[in-house]
Motif scaffolding. Structure first.
Motif, PDB file in Angstrom:
ATOM      1  N   VAL A 251      32.234  89.439 152.094  1.00 54.95           N
ATOM      2  CA  VAL A 251      33.688  89.338 151.929  1.00 54.95           C
ATOM      3  C   VAL A 251      34.150  87.921 152.248  1.00 54.95           C
ATOM      4  CG1 VAL A 251      34.022  91.781 152.490  1.00 54.95           C
ATOM      5  CG2 VAL A 251      34.138  90.072 154.319  1.00 54.95           C
ATOM      6  N   ASP A 252      35.464  87.721 152.243  1.00 57.67           N
ATOM      7  CA  ASP A 252      36.107  86.451 152.569  1.00 57.67           C
ATOM      8  C   ASP A 252      35.598  85.327 151.670  1.00 57.67           C
ATOM      9  OD1 ASP A 252      37.573  84.428 153.606  1.00 57.67           O
ATOM     10  OD2 ASP A 252      37.100  84.832 155.686  1.00 57.67           O
ATOM     11  N   LEU A 253      36.134  85.306 150.474  1.00 63.28           N
ATOM     12  CA  LEU A 253      35.683  84.344 149.466  1.00 63.28           C
ATOM     13  C   LEU A 253      36.583  83.107 149.409  1.00 63.28           C
ATOM     14  CD1 LEU A 253      34.969  87.053 146.751  1.00 63.28           C
ATOM     15  CD2 LEU A 253      33.360  86.082 148.376  1.00 63.28           C
ATOM     16  N   GLY A 254      37.259  82.840 150.517  1.00 65.47           N
ATOM     17  CA  GLY A 254      38.218  81.744 150.532  1.00 65.47           C
ATOM     18  C   GLY A 254      37.604  80.359 150.381  1.00 65.47           C
ATOM     19  N   TRP A 255      36.329  80.210 150.751  1.00 62.17           N
ATOM     20  CA  TRP A 255      35.687  78.905 150.643  1.00 62.17           C
ATOM     21  C   TRP A 255      34.878  78.755 149.348  1.00 62.17           C
ATOM     22  CZ3 TRP A 255      36.406  74.495 153.116  1.00 62.17           C
ATOM     23  CH2 TRP A 255      36.938  74.507 154.402  1.00 62.17           C
ATOM     24  N   VAL A 256      34.840  79.784 148.511  1.00 64.34           N
ATOM     25  CA  VAL A 256      33.939  79.769 147.353  1.00 64.34           C
ATOM     26  C   VAL A 256      34.203  78.555 146.468  1.00 64.34           C
ATOM     27  CG1 VAL A 256      33.412  80.927 145.170  1.00 64.34           C
ATOM     28  CG2 VAL A 256      33.424  82.228 147.291  1.00 64.34           C
ATOM     29  N   LEU A 257      33.115  77.884 146.106  1.00 67.47           N
ATOM     30  CA  LEU A 257      33.166  76.688 145.273  1.00 67.47           C
ATOM     31  C   LEU A 257      32.558  76.998 143.911  1.00 67.47           C
ATOM     32  CD1 LEU A 257      33.459  73.512 144.971  1.00 67.47           C
ATOM     33  CD2 LEU A 257      31.070  73.417 145.745  1.00 67.47           C
ATOM     34  N   HIS A 258      33.231  76.585 142.838  1.00 66.54           N
ATOM     35  CA  HIS A 258      32.701  76.714 141.483  1.00 66.54           C
ATOM     36  C   HIS A 258      32.153  75.355 141.063  1.00 66.54           C
ATOM     37  CE1 HIS A 258      33.504  77.703 136.951  1.00 66.54           C
ATOM     38  NE2 HIS A 258      32.223  77.673 137.261  1.00 66.54           N
TER      39      HIS A 258
END
Length: 381
Positions: A251-258
């Motif tokens: 969970v907590d995908l706030g830092w996810v980088l594309h």
């Protein structure tokens, strides 16, 4: 006091001062749990009444910038100085309450534990806890509806059904709060791994750790295969369905980088205490620059690869779980192999598809050597 320990003075809800001897780099929530379970502190009933309403992770933790002497544990301080109080995250460590600022010999107040703020008092970056969300919904009559996959990760992932890869699939629609902030939350996937380790570690005995390691690597592999990188993998961001088969959800995908797998990035990401060494250098550099309020006389840290940062973090989480269960004297299937696997992840930073193949070999080895522990969870259907 032995090497690697410290003595802290903790103020509980403005009601009781306690002095404790603890490990350095120990979670503050774990420390509070230890205090509450100990019979050495003669805690007032008011403290126990408060703790019937809260879990340790829901509370607010503070420390001081400058020492406040404590000569008598019966003399409860009431004034700390507004500019002298700083917040410690609930996932922080005891060193946050002493490091470079305060003595750790029990001569001053180190940590202040308080209840969460009411919704009316929330300001700035104060994080909403479960009770604040419920209170908000009741007070303002807001209805919430599930929406499609988190925009920050990219809606196009929705068609791949992230939940089938152990990744949180939905967020709840966001709402603007009276504070001016936005309430963003997600559905209930279970209990955070850190809570399970603290309160019910026996649930992780036998084959369960091997299962959740496989699911964690599957989740990270899913994100990486779509050029997304989590960058904040830690026990607090891993949730277990303990009412079911202990399945894991990231969970907590706030830092996810594309980004492309070959991309190198600059800057701090994730959570300092769970970040790999190269990311911590960026945190330290940025903190030094902020304190200097301008350029600093040191070179920029090197760029790093987000794929490798995630791989290190996976190994780190496995090590944390194994250490905790070892302290509880609980047996784990393939613990020796998993410990080597964790070290390999942190040292070599392999691609997740390679890690999953190595896990398959570990699983095969465990299957050839059945565990003496009778577990209700069958991870090899």
């Amino acid at each position: 006091m032995s090497l690697g320990t410290e003595t802290l003075v903790v103020l509980l809800f403005g009601l009781k001062l306690v002095k404790v001897h603890t490990q350095r780099w120990y979670h503050v929530t774990n420390l509070l749990t230890d205090i509450l379970q100990s019979k050495n502190h003669d805690l007032p009933q008011e403290v126990r009444d408060i703790m019937q309403k809260w879990k340790p992770r829901q509370l607010r933790y503070h420390t001081l910038r400058r020492p406040l002497s404590v000569n008598n544990l019966d003399d409860i301080p009431t004034q700390f100085g507004e500019d002298n109080v700083m917040q410690v995250p609930s996932e922080g460590f005891t060193t946050d309450c002493t490091h470079r600022r305060l003595p750790d010999d029990g001569s001053c107040l180190n940590m202040i534990v308080e209840e969460p703020l009411s919704i009316e008092e929330l300001q700035g970056e104060e994080r909403f806890r479960s009770r604040e969300v419920v209170l908000y919904l009741r007070q303002f009559g807001v209805e919430i509806y599930p929406i499609s996959y988190d925009n920050r990760v990219n809606k196009r992932l929705k068609k791949y059904d992230p939940s089938s890869y152990n990744v949180a699939a939905q967020l709840i629609s966001s709402h603007r709060l009276p504070t001016g902030d936005y309430l963003i939350t997600m559905g209930m996937y279970g209990d955070h791994l850190v809570e399970v380790m603290q309160c019910e570690p026996e649930l992780l005995a036998g084959p369960v750790v091997l299962k959740i390691v496989q699911q964690l690597c599957t989740a990270v592999d899913f994100l990486h295969s779509h050029n997304r990188f989590h960058l904040d993998i830690k026990p607090e961001n891993l949730v277990l369905d303990i009412e079911g088969d202990c399945d894991l959800t990231v969970v907590d995908l706030g830092w996810v980088l594309h980004a492309k797998c070959s991309t190198a990035i600059n800057g701090a990401s994730g959570t300092y205490h769970y970040a790999p060494p190269e990311v911590r250098l960026w945190y330290e550099y940025e903190e030094e620059r902020e304190q200097a309020k301008g350029p600093v006389d040191r070179p920029l840290p090197s760029s790093y690869f987000p794929r490798e940062a995630d791989a290190w973090a996976v190994g780190n989480v496995i090590s944390i779980v194994l250490r905790r269960l070892s302290l509880e004297e609980l047996e784990v299937d393939g613990s020796k192999e998993l410990s080597s696997f964790a070290k390999w992840m942190m040292d070599k930073r392999p691609k997740m598809e390679v890690a999953l193949k190595r896990l398959d070999l570990i699983t095969t080895g465990v299957l050839r050597t059945p565990s003496p522990i009778d577990s209700a969870v069958d991870i090899f259907p």
